[in-house]
Enzyme design. Structure first.
Site, PDB file in Angstrom:
ATOM      1  N   SER A 166       0.895  -1.063  -0.413  1.00 59.90           N
ATOM      2  CA  SER A 166      -0.115  -0.078  -0.080  1.00 59.90           C
ATOM      3  C   SER A 166       0.622   0.935   0.227  1.00 59.90           C
ATOM      4  CB  SER A 166      -0.691   0.065   1.300  1.00 59.90           C
ATOM      5  OG  SER A 166      -2.095   0.460   1.146  1.00 59.90           O
ATOM      6  N   HIS A 188      -7.549  -5.395   1.615  1.00 59.95           N
ATOM      7  CA  HIS A 188      -6.516  -5.528   1.355  1.00 59.95           C
ATOM      8  C   HIS A 188      -5.244  -5.337   2.511  1.00 59.95           C
ATOM      9  CE1 HIS A 188      -3.988  -1.659   0.351  1.00 59.95           C
ATOM     10  NE2 HIS A 188      -3.756  -1.257   1.814  1.00 59.95           N
TER      11      HIS A 188
HETATM   12  C1  GTR Z   1      -5.460   4.137   2.857  1.00 62.98           C
HETATM   13  C2  GTR Z   1      -4.723   5.601   1.191  1.00 62.98           C
HETATM   14  C3  GTR Z   1      -3.944   4.314   0.324  1.00 62.98           C
HETATM   15  C4  GTR Z   1      -3.237   3.473   0.997  1.00 62.98           C
HETATM   16  C5  GTR Z   1      -3.693   2.875   1.903  1.00 62.98           C
HETATM   17  C6  GTR Z   1      -2.919   2.162   2.987  1.00 62.98           C
HETATM   18  O1  GTR Z   1      -5.594   5.147   3.246  1.00 62.98           O
HETATM   19  O2  GTR Z   1      -5.536   5.719   0.691  1.00 62.98           O
HETATM   20  O3  GTR Z   1      -3.478   5.424  -0.801  1.00 62.98           O
HETATM   21  O4  GTR Z   1      -2.347   4.068   1.003  1.00 62.98           O
HETATM   22  O5  GTR Z   1      -4.075   3.593   3.176  1.00 62.98           O
HETATM   23  O6  GTR Z   1      -1.535   2.580   2.814  1.00 62.98           O
HETATM   24  O7  GTR Z   1      -3.082   0.879   3.658  1.00 62.98           O
END
Ligand code: GTR
Length: 380
Positions: free
Chosen positions: A215, A358
């Site tokens: 991420s 995620h």
């Molecule tokens: C979210 C962000 C993403 C990603 C994510 C993470 O809030 O919008 O771009 O970076 O976090 O790092 O898990």
């Protein structure tokens, strides 16, 4: 200005019109490795530095490493855990980065090395054996050294404190520049200092090295891999907007959203593209292409729509043209993204789309390590 609600409807994604990888800013067609490496690659790197991630200063006065052995009985295959303090000095100021390295019990010769750029606390990752975000046992039992650092040491992941690291201490002039280094750039810089350490120590075989980020860490890993050609493989796990995903699709997280939530990750210049993705003279396939011809792996998960799995795939597919058309390294990535199928692809480019949310999971690590084994054994 009111922010738009995120779009998840493929039918209203704008028709994709991507800037051409194979024509230079001066209009010169790029048809050879020579013009790619000497013209196009440098100008694209400069473009991403100016517009997105900021300058990446590599000058400092001194770097030194203090190694401390730490007993760890948590992991069956780990012989030894070391904590290395990487001290970097510039203009009378210093910053310490704590790098944690796990080495396997069975060591034959120097070790291939895997580095995770972590935005989670390292002590948590180490103590929680079940947590596979940093799959220490899985990495080490396959014969790799597993290394990790917390981005907090270089630039805290916090709007109000991000400068309390290398920016205040080593590179304060960057903070005055509209294309100065910010958070993600600082994290990439941290990974480069870890590589400095690996290079300084004969225990590691840096020709077999892999930098991994999930991420936000994946965005930093890509920027690191684009700049620092010492990394043999660069892995982006679900890096999404500002990482592997194409911005011009405006699907899931957009440039405006990310610049609003995380203004300290990117340059001030990047803000000019808020809600104006169509005016960007670049897109993220160009970032991925900068890693060629070295190993590149992009992973997505089906339920992670915020990161736009399809946009990550199309970006990779476009970047793959540099591998196949310039470096003669044919790719057989399917030409069409299929969101319903668990895809898994390994050549000079690695890719998978997995079920689930995620996260950085045991499955992801398994695939990355398969890819590393394949790439590294070809180097023997
Ligand atoms: C979210 C962000 C993403 C990603 C994510 C993470 O809030 O919008 O771009 O970076 O976090 O790092 O898990």
């Amino acid at each position: 200005m009111a922010q738009q609600t995120p779009n998840y409807d493929e039918s209203i994604v704008p028709p994709l019109s991507l800037p051409d990888l194979f024509v230079s800013q001066k209009g010169i067609p790029i048809r050879s490795v020579d013009t790619w490496e000497n013209e196009r690659r440098p100008e694209l790197l400069a473009l991403f530095a100016t517009e997105v991630y900021g300058q990446l200063p590599t000058d400092f006065d001194k770097i030194s490493f203090v190694e401390k052995k730490v007993e760890s009985h948590l992991y069956e295959s780990v012989a030894q855990m070391q904590e290395i303090t990487i001290k970097v000095e510039r203009n009378g100021n210093a910053v310490n980065i704590n790098l944690f390295v796990f080495k396997p019990k069975e060591v034959r010769g120097s070790l291939p090395v895997v580095l995770l750029i972590s935005h989670r606390k390292v002590s948590e990752l180490i103590e929680n054996v079940e947590d596979k975000f940093f799959a220490i046992e899985d990495i080490v039992s396959r014969g790799f050294a597993a290394a990790v650092f917390d981005v907090e040491d270089v630039s805290p992941d916090d709007k109000n404190r991000f400068s309390h690291g290398i920016l205040d201490q080593l590179y304060p002039e960057q903070l005055q520049m509209s294309d100065g280094m910010r958070g993600l750039g600082a994290w990439a810089w941290g990974a480069m200092r870890a590589m400095d350490y690996f290079e300084s120590n004969a225990d590691f075989e840096t020709e077999k090295s892999m930098v991994v980020g999930h991420s936000r860490g994946g965005k930093a890993a890509l920027w690191c891999g684009a700049n620092d050609t010492r990394w043999t493989i660069t892995v982006s796990n679900e890096s999404g907007c500002g990482g592997a995903a194409l911005s011009k699709r405006k699907y899931g997280e957009t440039v405006e959203r990310i610049n609003t939530s995380f203004p300290f990750w990117f340059t001030d210049n990047f803000k000019q593209y808020n809600s104006k993705e169509e005016s960007m003279p670049f897109d993220q396939h160009m970032l991925l292409s900068l890693i060629s011809p070295r190993g590149l792996y992009v992973a997505s998960s089906k339920d992670d729509q915020w990161a736009d799995p399809k946009g990550e795939y199309l970006s990779l597919l476009n970047a793959a043209r540099v591998y196949s058309e310039l470096y003669n390294s044919p790719q057989d990535l399917p030409k069409i993204f299929n969101p319903d199928v668990n895809t898994n692809h390994l050549s000079s480019i690695g890719y998978h789309l997995r079920e689930g949310e995620h996260d950085l999971s045991a499955y992801d690590w398994e695939r990355f390590l398969d890819f590393a084994e394949m790439k590294f054994s070809a180097l023997k």
